[in-house]
Design a protein around this motif. Sequence first.
Motif, PDB file in Angstrom:
ATOM      1  N   PHE A 128       0.851  -1.198   0.000  1.00 32.83           N
ATOM      2  CA  PHE A 128       0.000   0.000   0.000  1.00 32.83           C
ATOM      3  C   PHE A 128       0.883   1.242   0.000  1.00 32.83           C
ATOM      4  CE2 PHE A 128      -1.893  -3.575   2.158  1.00 32.83           C
ATOM      5  CZ  PHE A 128      -3.099  -3.724   1.483  1.00 32.83           C
ATOM      6  N   GLY A 129       0.841   1.977  -1.090  1.00 29.76           N
ATOM      7  CA  GLY A 129       1.687   3.150  -1.239  1.00 29.76           C
ATOM      8  C   GLY A 129       0.962   4.465  -1.089  1.00 29.76           C
ATOM      9  N   GLN A 130      -0.314   4.426  -0.717  1.00 26.46           N
ATOM     10  CA  GLN A 130      -1.079   5.665  -0.561  1.00 26.46           C
ATOM     11  C   GLN A 130      -0.490   6.523   0.560  1.00 26.46           C
ATOM     12  OE1 GLN A 130      -2.363   2.613  -0.657  1.00 26.46           O
ATOM     13  NE2 GLN A 130      -4.011   2.484  -2.164  1.00 26.46           N
ATOM     14  N   ALA A 131      -0.729   7.829   0.492  1.00 27.62           N
ATOM     15  CA  ALA A 131      -0.136   8.753   1.465  1.00 27.62           C
ATOM     16  C   ALA A 131      -0.670   8.534   2.875  1.00 27.62           C
ATOM     17  CB  ALA A 131      -0.381  10.201   1.029  1.00 27.62           C
ATOM     18  N   SER A 132      -1.892   8.063   3.000  1.00 27.90           N
ATOM     19  CA  SER A 132      -2.440   7.836   4.336  1.00 27.90           C
ATOM     20  C   SER A 132      -3.476   6.734   4.271  1.00 27.90           C
ATOM     21  CB  SER A 132      -3.080   9.117   4.905  1.00 27.90           C
ATOM     22  OG  SER A 132      -4.157   9.541   4.089  1.00 27.90           O
ATOM     23  N   GLY A 133      -3.662   6.073   5.408  1.00 31.65           N
ATOM     24  CA  GLY A 133      -4.636   5.001   5.459  1.00 31.65           C
ATOM     25  C   GLY A 133      -4.676   4.362   6.831  1.00 31.65           C
ATOM     26  N   ARG A 134      -5.397   3.243   6.905  1.00 33.34           N
ATOM     27  CA  ARG A 134      -5.598   2.573   8.191  1.00 33.34           C
ATOM     28  C   ARG A 134      -5.760   1.074   7.956  1.00 33.34           C
ATOM     29  NH1 ARG A 134      -7.714   3.877  13.346  1.00 33.34           N
ATOM     30  NH2 ARG A 134      -9.039   2.293  14.305  1.00 33.34           N
ATOM     31  N   ALA A 135      -5.022   0.283   8.722  1.00 37.76           N
ATOM     32  CA  ALA A 135      -5.211  -1.165   8.752  1.00 37.76           C
ATOM     33  C   ALA A 135      -5.802  -1.530  10.112  1.00 37.76           C
ATOM     34  CB  ALA A 135      -3.888  -1.887   8.531  1.00 37.76           C
ATOM     35  N   GLU A 136      -6.819  -2.381  10.106  1.00 37.30           N
ATOM     36  CA  GLU A 136      -7.530  -2.721  11.341  1.00 37.30           C
ATOM     37  C   GLU A 136      -7.858  -4.204  11.332  1.00 37.30           C
ATOM     38  OE1 GLU A 136     -10.597   0.025  12.889  1.00 37.30           O
ATOM     39  OE2 GLU A 136     -11.948  -1.702  12.752  1.00 37.30           O
ATOM     40  N   ALA A 137      -7.579  -4.877  12.449  1.00 42.96           N
ATOM     41  CA  ALA A 137      -7.846  -6.313  12.542  1.00 42.96           C
ATOM     42  C   ALA A 137      -8.405  -6.650  13.916  1.00 42.96           C
ATOM     43  CB  ALA A 137      -6.572  -7.116  12.294  1.00 42.96           C
ATOM     44  N   ARG A 138      -9.391  -7.571  13.930  1.00 36.48           N
ATOM     45  CA  ARG A 138      -9.912  -8.112  15.197  1.00 36.48           C
ATOM     46  C   ARG A 138      -9.170  -9.406  15.479  1.00 36.48           C
ATOM     47  NH1 ARG A 138     -14.152  -7.563  18.095  1.00 36.48           N
ATOM     48  NH2 ARG A 138     -14.853  -9.719  17.819  1.00 36.48           N
ATOM     49  N   ILE A 139      -8.435  -9.402  16.602  1.00 34.33           N
ATOM     50  CA  ILE A 139      -7.492 -10.482  16.889  1.00 34.33           C
ATOM     51  C   ILE A 139      -7.690 -10.979  18.319  1.00 34.33           C
ATOM     52  CG2 ILE A 139      -5.042 -11.030  17.156  1.00 34.33           C
ATOM     53  CD1 ILE A 139      -4.448  -8.869  15.072  1.00 34.33           C
ATOM     54  N   LEU A 140      -7.602 -12.295  18.474  1.00 40.82           N
ATOM     55  CA  LEU A 140      -7.556 -12.913  19.797  1.00 40.82           C
ATOM     56  C   LEU A 140      -6.170 -13.521  19.942  1.00 40.82           C
ATOM     57  CD1 LEU A 140     -10.270 -15.137  21.460  1.00 40.82           C
ATOM     58  CD2 LEU A 140      -7.850 -15.719  21.616  1.00 40.82           C
ATOM     59  N   VAL A 141      -5.410 -13.002  20.901  1.00 39.49           N
ATOM     60  CA  VAL A 141      -4.070 -13.502  21.155  1.00 39.49           C
ATOM     61  C   VAL A 141      -3.681 -13.116  22.579  1.00 39.49           C
ATOM     62  CG1 VAL A 141      -2.886 -11.446  20.280  1.00 39.49           C
ATOM     63  CG2 VAL A 141      -1.704 -13.653  20.224  1.00 39.49           C
ATOM     64  N   ASN A 142      -2.920 -13.953  23.236  1.00 41.92           N
ATOM     65  CA  ASN A 142      -2.471 -13.638  24.588  1.00 41.92           C
ATOM     66  C   ASN A 142      -1.293 -12.666  24.501  1.00 41.92           C
ATOM     67  OD1 ASN A 142      -2.144 -13.631  27.323  1.00 41.92           O
ATOM     68  ND2 ASN A 142      -1.059 -15.579  27.411  1.00 41.92           N
ATOM     69  N   ARG A 143      -1.525 -11.417  24.869  1.00 43.08           N
ATOM     70  CA  ARG A 143      -0.519 -10.378  24.678  1.00 43.08           C
ATOM     71  C   ARG A 143      -0.473  -9.466  25.897  1.00 43.08           C
ATOM     72  NH1 ARG A 143       3.124 -10.407  20.866  1.00 43.08           N
ATOM     73  NH2 ARG A 143       1.477 -11.050  19.468  1.00 43.08           N
TER      74      ARG A 143
END
Length: 253
Positions: free
Chosen positions: A87-102
């Motif tokens: 993704f080379g766009q100047a701005s954006g957002r990645a979003e993920a729903r994750i279950l992990v022990n952190r």
Amino acid sequence: MLSGSLRRALAAAVVVVSGTAAVTVTPTAAVADTVNRVVLRDDFSGDSGAAPDAGRWDTDGDRRSSPWLDGDGHLLLGSALRTRKTFGQASGRAEARILVNREDGARRPLGVLGADGRAPDGQVEVLGSDRADGDDFHTYAVDWTPATLTWSLDGREVLRLTLEKDSRPYSFVLIPASGGGYRSSGMVVDAITVTARTTTPTASRSAPAWRAFTAYRTGDLVSQRNVVYRVREPHTSLPGWDPNLVPALFLKV
């Protein structure tokens, strides 16, 4: 009523009352929309035991524990999985729903890789606690600009990286590791979405020929001698106020 500055600008215009040929050509002006668009989305639907979409994902060369779908709209993985698309766009957002022990490390479950395939370098600023239990899904997100990467957890900004340099295009990587490396602890992903600020052309708009004694509104398009102009201020045109002579009223597009 025209402002003083506009009166002075119009006073400098050359008044042409007659002798000008009628303009018959009607040029068009390209119009573009800049909006947030979904450029990648995966809800991991598919049969139980199936591999994730190979058109979207690359296992990053780690074959120790292949990811698979559980048949209920989840991805299960024990090793890193990165987006195949960049993704080379100047701005954006990645979003993920994750279950992990952190216990900490918001940027580990949803990591960012630059054009060189490495995590971007920069100055880290902690904005809030990034601890999350492994009993439920949490929303991990990263917003990018040319200068920063900002991670959030369940809507709270928790970490900002001020970049040493622009590292685009980016890819995103799901990392089921409990420490600083890629040691497996297992991860379940419900969905991931990447949106980006993109500019796309839309249908061209015709620009009618400019005419005297016409009421124009801000934003109207007019043409004269095959050049398209946008109206700066509302007004009723008079002879001699044609666009190339009155830049206070018309912007060349």
